[in-house]
Motif scaffolding. Structure first.
Motif, PDB file in Angstrom:
ATOM      1  N   SER A  23       0.676  -1.254   0.155  1.00 56.56           N
ATOM      2  CA  SER A  23       0.183  -0.258   0.001  1.00 56.56           C
ATOM      3  C   SER A  23       0.802   1.193  -0.192  1.00 56.56           C
ATOM      4  O   SER A  23       0.498   2.366  -0.609  1.00 56.56           O
ATOM      5  N   LEU A  24       1.881   1.014   0.590  1.00 49.24           N
ATOM      6  CA  LEU A  24       2.728   2.303   0.677  1.00 49.24           C
ATOM      7  C   LEU A  24       3.482   2.587  -0.574  1.00 49.24           C
ATOM      8  O   LEU A  24       3.665   3.691  -1.380  1.00 49.24           O
ATOM      9  N   ALA A  25       3.848   1.377  -1.346  1.00 44.25           N
ATOM     10  CA  ALA A  25       4.285   1.719  -2.593  1.00 44.25           C
ATOM     11  C   ALA A  25       3.266   2.018  -3.671  1.00 44.25           C
ATOM     12  O   ALA A  25       3.513   3.090  -4.632  1.00 44.25           O
ATOM     13  N   ALA A  26       2.287   1.577  -3.501  1.00 44.68           N
ATOM     14  CA  ALA A  26       1.044   2.246  -4.392  1.00 44.68           C
ATOM     15  C   ALA A  26       0.704   3.738  -4.196  1.00 44.68           C
ATOM     16  O   ALA A  26       0.613   4.529  -5.090  1.00 44.68           O
ATOM     17  N   GLN A  31       1.533   9.503  -6.016  1.00 45.39           N
ATOM     18  CA  GLN A  31       1.679  10.767  -5.683  1.00 45.39           C
ATOM     19  C   GLN A  31       2.932  11.259  -6.871  1.00 45.39           C
ATOM     20  O   GLN A  31       3.201  12.503  -6.906  1.00 45.39           O
ATOM     21  N   THR A  32       3.560  10.475  -7.550  1.00 51.74           N
ATOM     22  CA  THR A  32       4.624  10.916  -8.545  1.00 51.74           C
ATOM     23  C   THR A  32       3.775  11.490  -9.817  1.00 51.74           C
ATOM     24  O   THR A  32       2.525  11.081 -10.007  1.00 51.74           O
ATOM     25  N   SER A  33       4.367  12.162 -10.542  1.00 53.88           N
ATOM     26  CA  SER A  33       3.721  12.744 -11.789  1.00 53.88           C
ATOM     27  C   SER A  33       3.856  11.717 -13.056  1.00 53.88           C
ATOM     28  O   SER A  33       4.352  10.885 -12.877  1.00 53.88           O
ATOM     29  N   ASN A  34       2.659  11.923 -13.716  1.00 49.95           N
ATOM     30  CA  ASN A  34       2.519  10.924 -14.822  1.00 49.95           C
ATOM     31  C   ASN A  34       3.805  11.069 -15.868  1.00 49.95           C
ATOM     32  O   ASN A  34       4.089  12.143 -16.251  1.00 49.95           O
ATOM     33  N   PRO A  35       4.599  10.112 -16.084  1.00 49.10           N
ATOM     34  CA  PRO A  35       5.668  10.150 -16.962  1.00 49.10           C
ATOM     35  C   PRO A  35       4.912  10.421 -18.519  1.00 49.10           C
ATOM     36  O   PRO A  35       4.079   9.726 -18.683  1.00 49.10           O
ATOM     37  N   THR A  36       5.852  10.961 -19.499  1.00 45.36           N
ATOM     38  CA  THR A  36       5.302  11.057 -20.747  1.00 45.36           C
ATOM     39  C   THR A  36       5.875   9.866 -21.422  1.00 45.36           C
ATOM     40  O   THR A  36       7.048   9.487 -21.158  1.00 45.36           O
ATOM     41  N   THR A  37       4.854   9.276 -22.174  1.00 45.02           N
ATOM     42  CA  THR A  37       5.389   8.126 -23.077  1.00 45.02           C
ATOM     43  C   THR A  37       5.988   8.449 -24.189  1.00 45.02           C
ATOM     44  O   THR A  37       5.349   9.495 -24.832  1.00 45.02           O
ATOM     45  N   PRO A  38       7.211   8.017 -24.845  1.00 46.85           N
ATOM     46  CA  PRO A  38       7.624   8.552 -25.841  1.00 46.85           C
ATOM     47  C   PRO A  38       6.862   7.975 -27.086  1.00 46.85           C
ATOM     48  O   PRO A  38       6.406   6.875 -27.070  1.00 46.85           O
ATOM     49  N   THR A  39       6.985   8.856 -28.166  1.00 48.64           N
ATOM     50  CA  THR A  39       6.331   8.613 -29.368  1.00 48.64           C
ATOM     51  C   THR A  39       6.997   7.780 -30.220  1.00 48.64           C
ATOM     52  O   THR A  39       8.301   7.751 -30.347  1.00 48.64           O
ATOM     53  N   LEU A  40       6.624   6.270 -30.716  1.00 48.54           N
ATOM     54  CA  LEU A  40       7.298   5.411 -31.279  1.00 48.54           C
ATOM     55  C   LEU A  40       6.835   5.491 -32.633  1.00 48.54           C
ATOM     56  O   LEU A  40       5.743   5.982 -33.362  1.00 48.54           O
TER      57      LEU A  40
END
Length: 148
Positions: A23-26, A31-40
């Motif tokens: 639960s702490l890891a979740a 709480q972290t920001s959403n990472p941007t996914t690289p465009t393939l």
């Protein structure tokens, strides 16, 4: 039996501790920001091969159904008529005289009428509930001799 219950207790405690870390890891991930996914790059696919046309075969015509010969059906035999029997007429039933009912004698006493009762009126009930409560006197405790 006691070892079985202690084993279940140990498993329950182990699951409880592991769920805390999960639960702490979740929570940390939420709480972290959403990472941007690289465009393939989009891969280019080769064109599909064309489907060859199949040769059209000749289908022979369906055979015709031969006509059956029409036979002669013999006529149905005639039904002979039945002889009519002479039935004698039914005898007539004599009529019975109508019975007369005896008259009721007038010496029978008449039924008395039942007296009508009237009910007393219902008492008036209050439609509202009193909300105020009476006050009760509370006595204060006597003063203490020493202060705390």
């Amino acid at each position: 039996m006691a070892s079985y219950s202690s084993f279940i207790l140990a498993v329950f405690i182990a699951i409880s501790f592991s769920s805390m870390n999960i639960s702490l890891a979740a929570r940390n991930l939420l709480q972290t920001s959403n990472p941007t996914t690289p465009t393939l790059p989009k891969p280019t696919l080769p064109p599909l091969p064309t489907v060859p046309t199949l040769p059209q075969g000749k289908v022979p015509p369906l055979p015709t159904i031969p006509t059956l010969p029409q036979g002669k059906v013999p006529p149905l035999p005639t039904i002979p008529t039945l002889p009519q029997a002479n039935v004698p007429p039914l005898p007539t039933i004599p009529t019975l005289p109508k019975p007369t009912q005896p008259s009721i004698p007038s010496t029978i006493p008449t039924i008395p009428t039942i007296p009508q009762f009237t009910l007393p009126p219902l008492p008036n009930f209050p439609t509202t509930i009193p909300i105020t409560l009476p006050s009760f006197p509370f006595f204060t405790p006597p003063p203490s001799k020493t202060s705390p």
